[in-house]
Design a protein around this motif. Structure first.
Motif, PDB file in Angstrom:
ATOM      1  N   LYS A  78       0.750  -1.141  -0.114  1.00  0.00           N
ATOM      2  CA  LYS A  78       0.021  -0.195  -0.013  1.00  0.00           C
ATOM      3  C   LYS A  78       0.822   1.168   0.055  1.00  0.00           C
ATOM      4  O   LYS A  78       1.901   1.328   0.811  1.00  0.00           O
ATOM      5  N   THR A  79       0.423   2.191  -0.867  1.00  0.00           N
ATOM      6  CA  THR A  79       1.369   3.451  -0.865  1.00  0.00           C
ATOM      7  C   THR A  79       0.208   4.683  -0.962  1.00  0.00           C
ATOM      8  O   THR A  79      -0.593   4.712  -1.826  1.00  0.00           O
ATOM      9  N   GLU A  80       0.517   5.586  -0.208  1.00  0.00           N
ATOM     10  CA  GLU A  80      -0.232   6.931  -0.220  1.00  0.00           C
ATOM     11  C   GLU A  80       0.755   8.150  -1.041  1.00  0.00           C
ATOM     12  O   GLU A  80       2.027   8.051  -0.761  1.00  0.00           O
ATOM     13  N   VAL A  81       0.347   8.965  -1.970  1.00  0.00           N
ATOM     14  CA  VAL A  81       1.043   9.769  -2.697  1.00  0.00           C
ATOM     15  C   VAL A  81       0.034  11.153  -2.335  1.00  0.00           C
ATOM     16  O   VAL A  81      -1.113  11.036  -2.501  1.00  0.00           O
ATOM     17  N   LEU A  82       0.811  12.084  -2.394  1.00  0.00           N
ATOM     18  CA  LEU A  82       0.362  13.549  -2.062  1.00  0.00           C
ATOM     19  C   LEU A  82       0.898  14.312  -3.198  1.00  0.00           C
ATOM     20  O   LEU A  82       2.117  14.481  -3.081  1.00  0.00           O
ATOM     21  N   VAL A  96       5.432  10.711  -0.533  1.00  0.00           N
ATOM     22  CA  VAL A  96       4.930   9.383  -0.464  1.00  0.00           C
ATOM     23  C   VAL A  96       5.149   8.691   0.911  1.00  0.00           C
ATOM     24  O   VAL A  96       5.844   9.150   1.487  1.00  0.00           O
ATOM     25  N   LYS A  97       4.366   7.917   1.016  1.00  0.00           N
ATOM     26  CA  LYS A  97       4.315   7.057   2.508  1.00  0.00           C
ATOM     27  C   LYS A  97       4.018   5.637   2.002  1.00  0.00           C
ATOM     28  O   LYS A  97       3.025   5.237   1.337  1.00  0.00           O
ATOM     29  N   PRO A  98       4.765   4.743   2.524  1.00  0.00           N
ATOM     30  CA  PRO A  98       5.921   4.750   3.115  1.00  0.00           C
ATOM     31  C   PRO A  98       7.250   5.264   1.986  1.00  0.00           C
ATOM     32  O   PRO A  98       7.272   4.593   1.098  1.00  0.00           O
ATOM     33  N   ALA A  99       7.943   6.297   2.345  1.00  0.00           N
ATOM     34  CA  ALA A  99       8.861   6.741   1.357  1.00  0.00           C
ATOM     35  C   ALA A  99      10.028   5.771   1.100  1.00  0.00           C
ATOM     36  O   ALA A  99      10.508   5.812  -0.093  1.00  0.00           O
ATOM     37  N   LYS A 100      10.441   5.336   1.848  1.00  0.00           N
ATOM     38  CA  LYS A 100      11.607   4.316   1.729  1.00  0.00           C
ATOM     39  C   LYS A 100      11.512   3.150   0.786  1.00  0.00           C
ATOM     40  O   LYS A 100      12.170   2.711   0.172  1.00  0.00           O
TER      41      LYS A 100
END
Length: 342
Positions: A78-82, A96-100
């Motif tokens: 799962k990835t969140e993008v702003l 992005v989360k998680p950025a790494k």
């Protein structure tokens, strides 16, 4: 100057989670910075403190549904993008989360493949550059798949997307709302104009610079992230005419303030038509060159925004006003109450 100089204790229950039904029914703390007095009013009373010949400067940026939830194509993670700002066609700077987990070459899919993005660059401060792929019109796809990028301290869902837009929002491009403007209605703006107070518009697309926290102890070491601004010939001429006739320029929000002060700083105190990127960081003892007053919400402790307000009204007076607002149970942050500094 130490970051802890701008700290204060805020009860969590005073963080507004939802907007009020009537935009103008928010409370309004009047701060007279010249005689160091305060009054407690409602936002609908703001017109009583504006004089014919004054000018309100509004930021007409429009918030994108800039938060996307997707998954990595290779692992399903799962990835969140702003979305922060558009660099060129289909290329955006994002958080992005998680950025790494998102490296150069990573592909993220959204909405069962209606939208995909490839990471083409890793930036400092955790930022990424993504190239998007889709069929049709990007803003229409974004409107279908994206969510309003409410700040993390707001836990409630927003039932009406337009309540995180100003009534005069026009220029698409922000990752957050210029929240001081959320208190205005079209009727209130019409009443203000009928009193002989002018309205002017500028644009600053709110991005990382506005809401990235200060992570250093000495605020002089903080680097602001640049945000795009624009002021037209028409607005520049209007504001210069206001100044020459003795009227006050009242900035609506810290974003309008940063735009006007950037232009004044770069042009020996003059206001001219300009577009560009500003990373201006306003904090005491900065002296404002463009504005005479400010309408703003109540901001987070240790934030660049409370530092900007302190440059205009004085740190001690601002912190005194915040204590008074807490005692009076004002609502804080994006959907909260407002102050007028004159």
């Amino acid at each position: 100057m130490d970051i802890n100089d701008f700290d204060f204790d805020l009860p969590e229950e005073l963080i507004a989670q939802t907007p009020l039904k009537d935009r103008t029914s928010s409370r309004l703390l009047i701060m007279n910075r010249h005689d160091q007095t305060m009054e407690h009013k409602y936002f609908s009373n703001v017109i009583d403190y504006l004089n014919p010949g004054d000018c309100l400067v509004l930021n007409d940026t429009r918030v994108l549904p800039a938060r996307l939830y997707g998954s990595k194509e290779d692992t399903g993670g799962k990835t969140e993008v702003l979305l922060l700002h558009q660099q060129e066609d289909d290329v955006w700077e994002v958080l992005v989360k998680p950025a790494k987990k998102v490296k150069q070459g990573t592909v993220i899919t959204f909405g069962d493949g209606k939208l995909t993005a490839t990471c083409i660059k890793v930036k400092e401060h955790g930022g990424r550059i993504l190239r998007f792929h889709y069929q049709g019109i990007f803003l229409e796809v974004l409107d279908e798949l994206g969510e309003m990028p409410l700040p993390p301290y707001i836990k409630e869902q927003l039932s009406d997307k337009e309540r995180y837009q100003t009534v005069y929002a026009k220029e698409e491009g922000s990752a957050a709302a210029p929240t001081a403007g959320l208190h205005f209605t079209k009727d209130l703006l019409e009443s203000i104009k009928n009193k002989g107070i002018e309205i002017a518009f500028i644009t600053l697309h709110v991005g990382l610079g506005t809401f990235r926290p200060v992570s250093v102890d000495s605020i002089e070491e903080h680097d602001m992230h640049a945000e795009f601004y624009h002021m037209s010939d028409e607005t520049a001429s209007q504001l210069n005419r206001i100044k020459q006739s003795g009227g006050r320029i009242i900035s609506v929000g810290t974003t309008s303030t940063r735009t006007l002060e950037t232009i004044a700083r770069d042009n020996n105190g003059k206001l001219v038509a300009a577009s560009g990127w500003t990373d201006i960081f306003i904090y005491p003892p900065y002296e404002c060159k463009a504005i005479d007053g400010l309408i703003t919400n109540f901001h987070l402790p240790k934030s660049t925004l409370i530092m900007l307000v302190s440059a205009l009204a004085g740190k001690s007076f601002v912190l005194e006003a915040y204590k008074a607002a807490i005692k009076q149970r004002y609502r804080f942050f994006s959907f909260g109450d407002a102050m007028l500094i004159i």
